[in-house]
Design a protein around this motif. Sequence first.
Motif, mmCIF file in Angstrom:
data_model
loop_
_atom_site.group_PDB
_atom_site.id
_atom_site.type_symbol
_atom_site.label_atom_id
_atom_site.label_comp_id
_atom_site.label_asym_id
_atom_site.label_seq_id
_atom_site.Cartn_x
_atom_site.Cartn_y
_atom_site.Cartn_z
ATOM 1 N N SER A 213 0.644 -1.124 0.095
ATOM 2 C CA SER A 213 -0.009 0.016 0.238
ATOM 3 C C SER A 213 0.790 1.332 0.374
ATOM 4 O O SER A 213 0.677 2.271 -0.603
ATOM 5 C CB SER A 213 -0.916 0.290 1.270
ATOM 6 O OG SER A 213 -1.697 1.183 1.416
ATOM 7 N N THR B 118 2.470 1.801 -3.352
ATOM 8 C CA THR B 118 1.720 2.054 -3.930
ATOM 9 C C THR B 118 0.897 3.395 -3.562
ATOM 10 O O THR B 118 1.156 4.689 -4.986
ATOM 11 C CB THR B 118 0.082 1.866 -4.413
ATOM 12 O OG1 THR B 118 1.111 0.512 -4.698
ATOM 13 C CG2 THR B 118 -0.927 1.793 -5.220
ATOM 14 N N LEU B 119 0.981 3.512 -2.878
ATOM 15 C CA LEU B 119 0.631 5.438 -1.949
ATOM 16 C C LEU B 119 2.238 6.504 -2.894
ATOM 17 O O LEU B 119 1.197 7.156 -3.914
ATOM 18 C CB LEU B 119 0.542 5.115 -1.014
ATOM 19 C CG LEU B 119 0.340 6.929 -0.488
ATOM 20 C CD1 LEU B 119 -0.969 7.341 -0.893
ATOM 21 C CD2 LEU B 119 0.031 6.982 1.097
ATOM 22 N N PHE C 32 1.098 8.975 -5.913
ATOM 23 C CA PHE C 32 1.269 10.269 -5.532
ATOM 24 C C PHE C 32 2.011 11.275 -7.072
ATOM 25 O O PHE C 32 1.549 12.223 -7.290
ATOM 26 C CB PHE C 32 1.966 10.582 -4.002
ATOM 27 C CG PHE C 32 1.179 11.940 -3.731
ATOM 28 C CD1 PHE C 32 0.607 12.861 -3.854
ATOM 29 C CD2 PHE C 32 2.826 12.541 -3.516
ATOM 30 C CE1 PHE C 32 0.193 13.288 -3.499
ATOM 31 C CE2 PHE C 32 2.684 14.028 -2.870
ATOM 32 C CZ PHE C 32 1.467 14.744 -2.625
ATOM 33 N N ASN D 20 -4.996 9.672 -13.118
ATOM 34 C CA ASN D 20 -4.910 10.907 -11.601
ATOM 35 C C ASN D 20 -4.688 12.035 -12.028
ATOM 36 O O ASN D 20 -4.504 12.309 -11.371
ATOM 37 C CB ASN D 20 -4.260 9.663 -10.552
ATOM 38 C CG ASN D 20 -4.595 8.832 -10.834
ATOM 39 O OD1 ASN D 20 -5.944 8.056 -10.031
ATOM 40 N ND2 ASN D 20 -3.953 7.430 -9.741
ATOM 41 N N LEU E 8 -5.290 15.676 -2.336
ATOM 42 C CA LEU E 8 -5.301 13.700 -2.656
ATOM 43 C C LEU E 8 -4.811 13.483 -1.984
ATOM 44 O O LEU E 8 -4.838 11.914 -1.761
ATOM 45 C CB LEU E 8 -4.816 13.881 -4.068
ATOM 46 C CG LEU E 8 -6.509 14.949 -5.243
ATOM 47 C CD1 LEU E 8 -5.443 14.831 -6.534
ATOM 48 C CD2 LEU E 8 -7.161 14.034 -4.850
ATOM 49 N N LEU E 9 -3.281 13.811 -1.024
ATOM 50 C CA LEU E 9 -2.703 13.156 -0.173
ATOM 51 C C LEU E 9 -3.274 12.679 0.969
ATOM 52 O O LEU E 9 -3.379 11.818 1.513
ATOM 53 C CB LEU E 9 -0.991 13.981 0.224
ATOM 54 C CG LEU E 9 -0.326 13.188 1.118
ATOM 55 C CD1 LEU E 9 0.295 11.384 0.406
ATOM 56 C CD2 LEU E 9 0.705 13.803 1.306
ATOM 57 N N ASN F 116 -5.445 10.256 0.679
ATOM 58 C CA ASN F 116 -4.623 8.781 0.006
ATOM 59 C C ASN F 116 -4.824 7.401 1.041
ATOM 60 O O ASN F 116 -4.526 7.019 1.611
ATOM 61 C CB ASN F 116 -3.882 8.980 -0.440
ATOM 62 C CG ASN F 116 -4.681 9.289 -2.535
ATOM 63 O OD1 ASN F 116 -5.287 8.596 -2.915
ATOM 64 N ND2 ASN F 116 -3.793 9.873 -3.482
ATOM 65 N N SER G 224 -7.094 5.385 3.250
ATOM 66 C CA SER G 224 -7.519 4.472 2.394
ATOM 67 C C SER G 224 -5.747 3.617 2.180
ATOM 68 O O SER G 224 -5.429 3.105 1.448
ATOM 69 C CB SER G 224 -7.672 4.585 0.991
ATOM 70 O OG SER G 224 -7.300 5.079 0.289
ATOM 71 N N VAL G 225 -4.838 3.871 3.102
ATOM 72 C CA VAL G 225 -3.559 3.688 2.998
ATOM 73 C C VAL G 225 -3.506 1.767 3.518
ATOM 74 O O VAL G 225 -2.738 1.444 2.667
ATOM 75 C CB VAL G 225 -2.033 4.301 4.197
ATOM 76 C CG1 VAL G 225 -2.857 3.641 5.476
ATOM 77 C CG2 VAL G 225 -1.216 3.983 4.070
ATOM 78 N N ASN H 284 -7.189 3.013 9.355
ATOM 79 C CA ASN H 284 -7.186 4.489 8.171
ATOM 80 C C ASN H 284 -7.670 5.454 8.812
ATOM 81 O O ASN H 284 -7.115 6.567 7.942
ATOM 82 C CB ASN H 284 -7.716 3.441 6.474
ATOM 83 C CG ASN H 284 -7.186 2.466 5.922
ATOM 84 O OD1 ASN H 284 -5.923 2.513 6.419
ATOM 85 N ND2 ASN H 284 -8.392 1.995 5.689
#
Length: 308
Positions: free
Chosen positions: A92, A95-96, A100, A184, A229-230, A233, A236-237, A288
């Motif tokens: 996760s 991907t984050l 980003f 994105n 947006l960060l 996000n 939902s880490v 989360n």
Amino acid sequence: MGELIQRLVDSSQSRIVHTLVKSWRLLAMALPAMFFVGLFAYVPMYGVQIAFREYDPLSGLTGGKFIGLQYFKQFVESPVFWNIITNTFRISLGTLVLGFFAPIILALLINQLGSQKVKGFVQTITYMPHFISTVVIVSMLNIFLDPQSGLLGKSLGAASVLAMPNAFAPVYWISEIWQHTGWNAIIYLAALSSVDVSLYEAAKMDGAGRLQLIRYVDLPTIMPTCVILLIMNMGSVLSVGFEKVWLMQNALNLPASEVISTFTYRIGIQSFQFSYGTAIGLFNTMINFVFLIIANGISRKVTDTSIF
């Protein structure tokens, strides 16, 4: 004192009524979405209570024996707990982080293209993979990474890459970035479209090059969007996409690919331990939520930008 409180209440009620009357068209447009969110996001929360009960299908959601935090304790004390948490964080967070920065870089590069036709073509090509289904993406990965006939697999050794536990996370990251970066980047391109052209002209007259334009004009413009947006996000880490991880899993890479969502499915659906599975899912949601609150608080103090 009582009269003052009554006046404040009356004043608040009058403001609410005035706002409702003034903005009734906007509220009418929002009602279907509010109804949808309430029906599918909040009404099902009634069933969360089975995480604290010994669920009995014959007795309903409220008929089982109340056992408190027993299932949460069982999950934390499970021998696979730390392995699952580690896998979830690794997949996760990678991907984050990559997800980003990649859209920001792509949006900045596309924005520097002079031709509108070329810009539109590049943007279209980059966001088209977003519409490919997860099943097709995983099938493509299996084909490309096949050691016998795969375009990439032939040059990566005799063993299948998807069978290597250490390679699971990088393959997941790369495929996610390839699929979703273009899509994105759209929101950043929208933010960049609001930049006053005179700022570019003034900067160029002062001798600014492309990198200086990006640093001093483009980045400050999209920074509030990046922060918001960060923060979202971060909420939902630990929510790694179930479908893709599940389809990429096999017996060989399972030590590195078992995450909270797939473990919840195995426990709750395949093993029919509904209460235990619900407790694991609720544990994931609470973690989360904590990350979201922390990220929002840090952003509010550092950048004066937050979502609440």
